[in-house]
Scaffold this active site. Structure first.
Site, PDB file in Angstrom:
ATOM      1  CB  VAL A   1      -7.703   2.381  10.855  1.00  0.00           C
ATOM      2  CG1 VAL A   1      -7.322   1.682   9.561  1.00  0.00           C
ATOM      3  CG2 VAL A   1      -9.039   1.842  11.369  1.00  0.00           C
ATOM      4  CE  LYS A   2      -3.392   1.281  17.845  1.00  0.00           C
ATOM      5  NZ  LYS A   2      -2.789   0.516  16.741  1.00  0.00           N
ATOM      6  NE  ARG A   3      -9.084   6.496  10.400  1.00  0.00           N
ATOM      7  CZ  ARG A   3      -7.792   6.427  10.093  1.00  0.00           C
ATOM      8  NH1 ARG A   3      -6.915   6.197  11.042  1.00  0.00           N
ATOM      9  NH2 ARG A   3      -7.381   6.603   8.862  1.00  0.00           N
TER      10      ARG A   3
END
Length: 314
Positions: free
Chosen positions: A107-109
């Site tokens: 999700v690369k949050r």
């Protein structure tokens, strides 16, 4: 519940596999046999696309689960189809966990602390609604972006510690122009080396019995020269390694990802596994009509290649 890194090690040993299968559903590459299944056959729409993707994922998970223990759905390929895509993402995670696979939500949050806390609770934590506690996605780990600084990652670290989950910090990514920022010199060190140092520090309080931390690092296989340096900076971090297969990295490129104990890295492949029917030698051997055989053989072959690397590392 045991530390995420310890669960990861146990899964790797049980399946004798360090492979991560990326569940990146390109709709146009999904075989027609899946799209024509009666339960999902109706006019094209977001719902139709999402149901096709879910059906494809379920079949893929059934195919690969005897051979690998980790999957990584990339949420962008689900967000593309709006609410229905997010439903397919959640159902994919649910089924993968039912099959006893570890799920890494790609999700690369990363955001300001209050927003980061919401992201963390959504993906690896729990949601309190009055007196009811629910889980939204229930992934085992997520990828996170450190660009906003330590306070943007602290909520993920705290949530991971509380729920025995994991995070993988973007350190050196596999895309061709990652060096524009990640290779910038900051004093005597490159930016990605500084992020690696911080990743090592963040992980000290989440180290499991096996000596590895629940705070891992995303390190692209396409930059083999940097890998050896990063392994020394982060000796106790698991590397999540993209770039193998379609992006061009080979088994030889990943040898320095592993520690002498044969652990420390999990190697991701998505298109080269999911759509193996479209690549040699399986394209000539099987074609799209036998896509399942191609996917199964591609997983077995990748396992064999990586095992050979690990033996040589040891």
């Amino acid at each position: 519940m045991e530390n995420f890194a310890d669960r990861l090690i146990a899964t790797i040993r049980r399946k004798n596999s360090c492979v991560v299968v990326g569940l990146d559903p390109y709709f146009k590459l999904i075989p027609d046999a899946v799209k024509k299944k009666p339960i999902i056959s109706h006019k094209p729409s977001l719902e139709y696309a999402a149901r096709v993707i879910l059906e494809f994922n379920l079949q893929v998970i059934d195919l690969i689960s005897p051979y690998v223990g980790i999957v990584k759905p990339q949420i962008a390929f689900y967000e593309l189809y709006g609410w229905w895509g997010i439903w397919a993402y959640a159902e994919t995670i649910k089924y993968a966990k039912h099959k006893e696979l570890i799920v890494i939500g790609d999700v690369k949050r990363g955001d300001v602390p209050s927003t980061a806390e919401a992201y963390a609770e959504a993906h690896i934590g729990e949601v309190h609604i009055d007196d009811i506690i629910e889980t939204a996605f229930a992934a085992d780990a997520v990828t996170v972006n450190p660009f906003l600084g330590s306070d943007s990652l602290l909520p993920f670290i705290q949530t991971a510690k509380k729920h025995n989950k994991g995070i993988f910090v973007l350190v050196k990514t596999s895309n061709p122009l990652s060096g524009e920022f990640q290779d910038l010199l900051c004093g005597e060190m490159k930016l990605h080396e500084i992020i690696a140092q911080k990743t090592h520090e963040w992980g000290k309080d989440l180290t499991g019995k096996g000596g590895y931390s629940a705070v891992g690092a995303v390190v692209g296989a396409t930059y083999s020269q940097e890998i050896e340096i990063l392994r020394k900076i982060m000796p106790s971090a698991f590397f999540l390694v993209p770039g193998y297969g379609t992006q061009g990295a080979t088994a030889n490129d990943i040898k320095y990802c592993f520690n002498p104990d044969g652990l420390g890295a999990i190697i991701n492949a998505s298109r080269s596994i999911l759509y193996a029917y479209n690549n040699p030698p399986w394209k000539e051997k099987y074609g799209i009509n036998a896509w399942k055989d191609a996917t199964q053989e591609a997983v077995i072959k990748m396992n064999e290649e990586i095992r050979e690397v690990i033996v040589n590392v040891k």
